[in-house]
Design an enzyme around this catalytic site. Sequence first.
Site, PDB file in Angstrom:
ATOM      1  N   CYS C  81       1.712   4.092   1.832  1.00 33.02           N
ATOM      2  CA  CYS C  81       1.513   3.601   0.234  1.00 33.02           C
ATOM      3  C   CYS C  81       1.447   5.004  -0.539  1.00 33.02           C
ATOM      4  CB  CYS C  81       0.121   3.176   0.170  1.00 33.02           C
ATOM      5  SG  CYS C  81      -0.634   2.199   1.599  1.00 33.02           S
ATOM      6  N   HIS C 327      -1.489  -2.921  -6.863  1.00 33.41           N
ATOM      7  CA  HIS C 327      -1.085  -1.806  -5.950  1.00 33.41           C
ATOM      8  C   HIS C 327       0.237  -2.447  -4.934  1.00 33.41           C
ATOM      9  CE1 HIS C 327      -1.153   1.143  -2.975  1.00 33.41           C
ATOM     10  NE2 HIS C 327      -1.876   0.441  -2.139  1.00 33.41           N
TER      11      HIS C 327
END
Lengths: 136, 348, 379
Positions: C81, C327
């Site tokens: 991420c 996200h």
Amino acid sequence: MSAPFYWRDKIIRYRLVASKCKSCGTIHFPPKKICKKCRSKDMEEVELPRSGKLLTFSIVRYPPEEFVEYAPYAVGVVELENGVRVLAQITDADVEELRTGIEVEMVVRKIKDLGERDIIVYGYKFRPALKRSSSS
Amino acid sequence: MELDLNREIGIIGYGAYIPLYRIKDEEIGRVWGRRAGFPVEEKAVAGLDEDVVTMAIEASLNALKRAQINPKELGAVLVGTESKPYAVKPSGTIVAEAIGATPATLSADYEFACKAGTEALQTCIALVKSGMCKYALAIGGDTAQGRPSDELEYTAASGAAAYIVGPKDEALATFEASFSYVTDTPDFWRRQVQPYPKHTGRFTGEPAYFKHIISAAKMLFEKYSFSPEDFDYAVFHQPNLKFPIRVAKKLGFPMEKIKPGLVVGSIGNTYAGSSLIGLAATLDVAKPGQRILVVSFGSGAGSDAFSLVVEEAIEVKRDRAPGVVDYIERKRYVDYATYARFRGKILR
Amino acid sequence: MVHIIGYGCTPVKEHWDKGIRELAFEAALKALEKAGIDKVDALVVGNMSSGVLAGQEHLGALIADELGMSGISALKVEAACASGGAAVHSAYAMVKSGAYKRVLVVGVEKMTDKLTPQVTSALAMAEDQRFTVSPTGVSFVALNALLHRLYMERYGVKPEEVAAFAVNDHKHAVNSPHAQYRNEITVEQVMKSPMVADPIHLLESSPIGDGAAAVVLSSEPEGDSSVEIAASVAATDVFCLFSREDMLSLRATVLAAKKAYEQAKISPEDVDVLEVHDAFSILGAIALEDLGFAERGQGAKMAYEGETLIGGKLPTNTFGGLKARGHPVGATGVYQIVELCMQLSNEAGKNQVPDANVGLAQNVGGVGGTVVIHVLRGV
């Protein structure tokens, strides 16, 4: 993942094997080839103690693909008797009744079944310690 | 087959394992419309992450705790079961690897319905007696599947027991004699790809269970001039409560001699684990010098009969691992839906 | 000095009509238009899971082609991420070294084509497959939940206090044009939402969504450019969370932050606007502590007491953060840079932090296996 992938780590999964630095005694789990403390490459295999305390846990309600049939299940960090920590599924426990701090012990269970035509993966989990009656 | 063993070989470690979960026969009856006459009170149910391999591992680790040997010295790991996770790939090698016995070990899976465990035990005795192995491990266990609503669903249960055979100087119980009696009798069977076995109702009684157990026991008695009075305990295969009680009576054993080993009422019929868990429960309380008769029964059909004498070492070895009672008392009840989920009876 | 001369992003949502290349194209074009250029010397793509979720690797060359720029140097960078931040960091090094004059960075993630268990499996690849995921079935959410429970028990913090991060994110997202969720939520709503992995509730976990964000870096202050990169640092930590000395501190954040403050010649008090990687509200709380803005165990309280709201001491996640802006994992790090640029260029609209001059973005890969920190300065 494939049969060879799981086969490679079977001893680690079946017997909770870590690596210990022969120079400074630091134990590494997962096993490593180089000591994180003293950078020595002289490492040996050791089996970890199989009892410990449950430090923290969570309940998986939305599992990864291969674990869908087992949900909900608990996973937790266990601090073993020698201070080494392990992440494992917690089994033989009602997930809603789990509490941190309980005594747990290692057992070998089915981790996952890769499918009707594929292999079964076995490995360590931890369960609340079995009570022994004084007479047996 | 008969074998005069003269207490040269014995059990140097034993262990049992029973899963956490139980379902009451009453609860099974609730779903299928049956109110009374249940063959047992409740039975043990394997959890989602359990099978014969996992149960065998724990039972074997308990046996190793009592035996206190280096697992690498095990020359054989033999698993007797009719609920093997793989049709082809031995459960034994997984167990052997998990307990640290590999690689210099013989391993195989045995099938003879509910007597597969004692059969593995017979082979271990032979392996040790012949000198092929110093120590040999026999395991009997099952995660028995009952066809929903069938009579056998009320008893088909999960459990395992393990026995390490070795020399008499390490034994907690030694073998005096071993006997095996088999015939081709189709009382209960399962064809290759069938999920559930088929049985023949009342035919499984007299011509099968009773004939083989009684014949094996009587032939053992005759050869060694034993009578029921010579035994302190008797353990029989336990498909339900009625059969072992009746066969004990027919052979002349009073209730108190079979009671410690009679576990079926609390855990159901663990198939290849049945008589071996009964023996473990008996060893959990027996005293040095006492004599135990074990007669198993496997459909197809046959019985293995053993005469054992408990040795001094039992007092030291017994408490090194959990007893059968510890596992029986550790229980959590599930309802039929949860049981069906655990046992894979729900199509997804 | 490395300058940011252009930036742009797509809204974060379930883009049913767009795949990876369409998303990347849209964001890249916005950034190039803002920069007033149509050519760059290199492309760096940040993405985590195109292989497993779309069967597509080799995104550098693919997206360069989509942009009509075949011929240039193009690479994909992956750090779970933190792929977006890592892509910016790589581009920064490429420009700072003088190897390239202008580099376009595109962070892109397409997550919604597959079902939840498959996406869960893909996200779990950020963690140790052999010793964390495979033997336990732990999901990425559950790993963070371990921290969440430990944090509350160690510091005596209530679940409501940890949930504040998510509530604050949503408040900011009301005026965030590209945010996935623009509704306000309350702490009670968070507490009532279903558990994803106890004790983490649905409304304090970042959602699954698609999006792309892009920035153009240059060795010269071209066009209207008014933002410089004052620091760009990447650091790693012991991979398995349970093997770390203190599970409640992301050492990679601490290490990266120390270096970043040194590089930018600032200390925490100098930061006017902050972007933290609150994939789960607990990470937001811990980030405030690791970055030096709060004492150990006080991070959650800081958010709960409103200090991280616009108008408060340290405006944080002013466009909704990971919970409300969203996200799309590999793109997030670039979204953070775009949002800081908007603040530092006075283009944050209703969410403008007055006199914002120094911004800090923290982008995390896995549960802190990698952390990338950028410090931006308005000029």
